[in-house]
Design an enzyme around this catalytic site. Structure first.
Site, PDB file in Angstrom:
ATOM      1  N   SER A  65       0.899  -1.239  -0.053  1.00 19.66           N
ATOM      2  CA  SER A  65       0.054   0.062   0.230  1.00 19.66           C
ATOM      3  C   SER A  65       0.967   1.208  -0.059  1.00 19.66           C
ATOM      4  CB  SER A  65      -0.781   0.019   1.041  1.00 19.66           C
ATOM      5  OG  SER A  65      -1.397   1.257   1.404  1.00 19.66           O
ATOM      6  N   TYR A 113      -0.945  -0.141  10.593  1.00 13.62           N
ATOM      7  CA  TYR A 113      -1.130  -0.729   9.418  1.00 13.62           C
ATOM      8  C   TYR A 113      -0.084  -0.112   8.729  1.00 13.62           C
ATOM      9  CZ  TYR A 113      -3.225  -1.094   4.674  1.00 13.62           C
ATOM     10  OH  TYR A 113      -3.751  -1.408   3.555  1.00 13.62           O
ATOM     11  N   LYS A 167       2.497  -2.290   6.338  1.00  9.09           N
ATOM     12  CA  LYS A 167       2.719  -2.307   4.907  1.00  9.09           C
ATOM     13  C   LYS A 167       4.299  -1.800   4.225  1.00  9.09           C
ATOM     14  CE  LYS A 167      -0.338  -4.045   4.196  1.00  9.09           C
ATOM     15  NZ  LYS A 167      -0.788  -4.947   3.388  1.00  9.09           N
TER      16      LYS A 167
END
Length: 254
Positions: A106, A138, A142
């Site tokens: 991401s 998060y 990533k």
């Protein structure tokens, strides 16, 4: 299809069979939040499947909590489960011709960082019940995905297997399913208006899985079906190597 939720997997399999006419689609249970489950899956897969051409590391979540092994759930599922899965399947990939590993990253990796001391001590890269806390975790997970792909490409040099990381775009999926009700109340209307539908969001993944001639781009990060430069933290050789070595220890490989 390696999936945690059997009911959803069977619905997807029904769609695939209906649209393609193929009956050669198999569900196998895999929970990336449990290292033992990853090992059980790979043991079964290696006994029942003679070849592996393509591995897509697609699972991802935004949530707080712990895995079955006590890791922060975002680090444990988004990175460590995929790391162990890939390592246990690499030999089978190498037995074929032109195997590929595609890992869903991401653009959020840009806001991530890895505190190895905290990771080793606390078994997570961030936690907390507030949205900004688990969103930062998060982002950290990533960054792990992008660095994992960077290091994997180095370790695959001289083999017939290549690897790629992908930013699929901002896609309307169930990524926010573990957020609070008020957070979903904000996110989901925006998602319906502005986010990509899953078919559109899958295009860069499919490109890296199927496009001929991209083998020299192994280790690169793709967005909109094209390689993109990553910021310095996403290609730091020393950090990528250390993450690999720490992940080997944490996953029980060594």
């Amino acid at each position: 299809m390696a999936c945690r939720n059997q009911e959803k997997a069977e619905l997807a399999i029904s769609d695939i069979k209906r649209e393609t006419g193929s009956t050669d689609v198999v569900y196998m249970q895999l929970d990336l939040g449990s290292l033992q489950a990853v090992r059980s899956f790979t043991e079964t897969f290696l006994k029942t499947e003679a070849r592996l051409d393509l591995l897509i590391n697609n699972a991802g979540l935004v949530a707080d909590g712990r895995t079955a092994d006590g890791f922060g759930i975002e680090f444990g599922v988004n990175h460590l489960g995929h790391f162990l899965l890939t390592c246990l399947l690499l030999d089978r990939l190498k037995e074929g011709t032109g195997g590929r590993v595609v890992t869903l990253g991401s653009m959020a990796y840009r806001w991530g960082n890895i505190d190895f001391d905290a990771l080793i001590t606390n078994k997570h890269l961030g936690t907390g019940r507030y949205s900004w806390q688990f969103f930062h975790a998060y982002c950290n997970s990533k960054l792990c995905n992008v660095l994992f792909n960077h290091e994997l490409a180095k370790r695959l040099k001289g083999t017939n297997v290549t690897c790629y990381s992908v930013h699929p775009g901002v896609v309307k999926t169930e990524l926010s399913r573990n957020c609070s009700l008020w957070q979903r109340f904000i996110i989901e209307p925006i998602a319906r208006l502005l986010f990509l539908d899953p078919e559109s969001g899958a295009q860069t993944t499919l490109h890296c899985a199927l496009q001929e001639g991209i083998e020299p781009l192994s280790g690169r990060y793709f967005f909109c079906c094209a390689p993109q430069d990553v910021v310095a933290k996403g290609k730091d050789d020393a950090v990528a190597k250390k993450l690999w070595e720490v992940s080997e220890r944490l996953s029980g490989l060594f």
